[in-house]
Design an enzyme around this catalytic site. Structure first.
Site, short mmCIF file in Angstrom:
data_model
loop_
_atom_site.label_atom_id
_atom_site.label_comp_id
_atom_site.label_asym_id
_atom_site.label_seq_id
_atom_site.Cartn_x
_atom_site.Cartn_y
_atom_site.Cartn_z
N GLU A 1 0.83 -1.21 0.00
CA GLU A 1 0.00 0.00 0.00
C GLU A 1 0.86 1.26 0.00
OE1 GLU A 1 -1.75 2.80 3.13
OE2 GLU A 1 -2.31 0.74 3.62
N GLU B 1 10.15 4.17 3.00
CA GLU B 1 8.82 3.67 3.35
C GLU B 1 8.90 2.60 4.43
OE1 GLU B 1 6.00 5.13 2.45
OE2 GLU B 1 7.42 6.53 1.56
#
Length: 247
Positions: free
Chosen positions: A107, A178
């Site tokens: 995601e 991330e």
């Protein structure tokens, strides 16, 4: 059954690729401001990939949450916006055993650009510039992505959004960052009593082998600090589940 007070129009459509869509149109508010938001000054903001809401499975991957506080006064002063959402029927319970948090990681990585729009912040910047914002979350059995934008810019926003699911780049230059964002979310959640209680109940009540007994948040170690094998696991999950029949 549609209530008499519901003035929206609804239409269900199936696209050529099999994607099922629900289209909703509400009456135009003639009194709403018409500012095109081109300077991004209406306060709605873009997304912030580091600020996650709590999800029901504890993984809680929610990317960005701009906008007002939802009060009636704020709503009255805001122009009408268009919105779109995609729900993919896969979540944290599909994580490979070797890579807990893989769905959450996927995601995050989808926000980092596509082949058509490779700029890292193109999506967020476009929405912010045109009076909108975005968000996403990973649950145990689904992952949801959505955005708002001023109606005049909906077509272009949809194109940018769609490219997440058509040709993401999984940019290697941004993978490590991330992983750090996910690790920060996990460490923040560890201090939340509600999250801690949920995890305790899941682990104490789930029989051996039940998905509730799995670790769904993901952190730097479970994602192997974003090494090649972790990214390969993400790409495999994407290839297997991110297609029109599963959205």
């Amino acid at each position: 059954v549609q209530a008499a007070s519901d003035k929206k129009q609804y239409r269900f459509a199936t696209l050529a690729n099999g994607l099922e869509c629900l289209l909703i149109q509400e009456p135009v508010d003639e009194d709403a401001p018409t500012d095109d938001g081109s300077d991004g000054s209406d306060g709605s903001g873009g997304s912030d990939a580091g600020s996650d809401d709590d999800g029901s499975d504890g993984s809680g991957a929610s990317e960005g949450a701009g906008g007002s506080d939802g009060s009636d006064d704020d709503a009255a002063e805001q122009p009408q916006r268009a919105a779109a959402a995609v729900v993919v029927n896969v979540g944290s319970w599909a994580d490979p055993p070797s890579t807990p948090g893989c769905a959450h990681f996927l995601e995050h990585l989808l926000f980092l650009g596509s082949e058509k729009y490779p700029g890292e912040n193109h999506y967020d910047s476009f929405l912010s510039k045109h009076g909108g914002g975005s968000n996403a979350h990973t649950d145990v059995e689904h992952t949801a992505y959505h955005f708002t934008v001023l109606p005049a810019h909906l077509r272009e926003a949809l194109d940018v959004f769609a490219q997440f699911f058509v040709a993401p780049t999984f940019s290697p230059d941004m993978v490590a960052r991330e992983v750090k964002a996910i690790d920060a979310e996990f460490n923040e959640a560890k201090r939340d009593d509600g999250c801690r209680l949920d995890e305790l109940l899941y682990l104490a009540g789930a029989p051996a082998g039940h998905p509730f007994a799995t670790f769904t948040w993901g952190h730097a170690e479970s994602l192997r600090h974003g090494d090649a094998s972790a990214v390969a696991a993400v790409k495999e999950l994407y290839e297997k589940h991110y297609h029109s029949a599963n959205m």
